[in-house]
Enzyme design. Structure first.
Site, mmCIF file in Angstrom:
data_model
loop_
_atom_site.group_PDB
_atom_site.id
_atom_site.type_symbol
_atom_site.label_atom_id
_atom_site.label_comp_id
_atom_site.label_asym_id
_atom_site.label_seq_id
_atom_site.Cartn_x
_atom_site.Cartn_y
_atom_site.Cartn_z
ATOM 1 N N CYS A 1 -12.500 -0.931 -16.306
ATOM 2 C CA CYS A 1 -11.831 -0.237 -17.405
ATOM 3 C C CYS A 1 -12.390 1.194 -17.432
ATOM 4 C CB CYS A 1 -12.068 -0.949 -18.735
ATOM 5 S SG CYS A 1 -13.741 -0.846 -19.378
ATOM 6 N N GLU B 1 0.831 -1.218 0.000
ATOM 7 C CA GLU B 1 0.000 0.000 0.000
ATOM 8 C C GLU B 1 0.862 1.265 0.000
ATOM 9 O OE1 GLU B 1 -3.031 -0.311 -0.683
ATOM 10 O OE2 GLU B 1 -3.643 -2.272 0.058
#
Length: 197
Positions: free
Chosen positions: A178, A84
């Protein structure tokens, strides 16, 4: 010669699993690993890194005020692995770069490129500027195309386009999409089914 690596991908692309597998591989060769994560990411507790497929390991949780170079000098490991990394400050990314340059220790950073608004995280931006090796970890949208957007989904099922950059969540709050599906979902105000449900 050691390098600074940035391995990024959309949510669900196995970034954390790959970080933990990399840690295991180093340890299999009797090398000492410093696994760290930002204190911001407290989903699985302060000192645990856990992947969606169930891999987990103890890690050191560090806040934004921690100087990673100085902390490393107290630890002295063979490699640094960061999960992260997008939540680290640009200054902390500079400190990781310093570990590579001055101490010849490899640093492998795993994280997101951009937030739910498709804006770079400051830590990720700095890694794009400084990393010796940049690799995309790919995942797919529900339509089958490559996912590049981390869409934040509201409690009632719609794509969120405003709010704080950091909102910790997993499959219950985000879905990789997407760009085409992301824009269509916003324009059509279409409900999104999360993978957690």
């Amino acid at each position: 010669m050691a390098k600074l690596y940035f391995k990024y991908g959309a949510m669900g692309s196995s970034k954390t699993a790959q970080a933990l597998i990399t840690k295991y591989n180093y340890e299999e060769n009797d090398l000492k690993v410093w696994l760290l994560k930002p204190a911001t990411d407290d989903r699985d507790g302060a000192s645990v890194v856990r992947s969606r497929i169930g891999l987990m390991s103890e890690a050191e949780s560090v806040g934004p005020a921690v100087d990673l170079y100085k902390r490393y000098l107290e630890r002295r490991t063979d490699v640094v692995i960061v999960d992260e990394c997008q939540f680290f400050t640009p200054e902390q990314i500079d400190q990781l770069r310093r570990i590579v340059d001055e101490l010849d220790i490899p640093v492998l950073c795993f994280g997101l490129r951009s937030d739910f608004r498709t804006k770079l995280f400051p830590g990720s931006q700095r890694l794009f500027e400084l990393a010796d090796s940049i690799q995309e970890i790919k995942t797919i949208c529900d339509c089958g195309s490559k996912a590049t957007v981390n869409a934040r989904i509201s409690a009632d099922g719609y794509v969120v386009t405003e709010g704080a950059q950091v909102f910790i969540g997993g499959n219950d709050s985000y879905i990789a999409m997407c760009h085409r599906c992301y824009i269509k979902a916003i324009e059509e105000h279409r409900k999104i089914k999360l993978h957690a449900h």
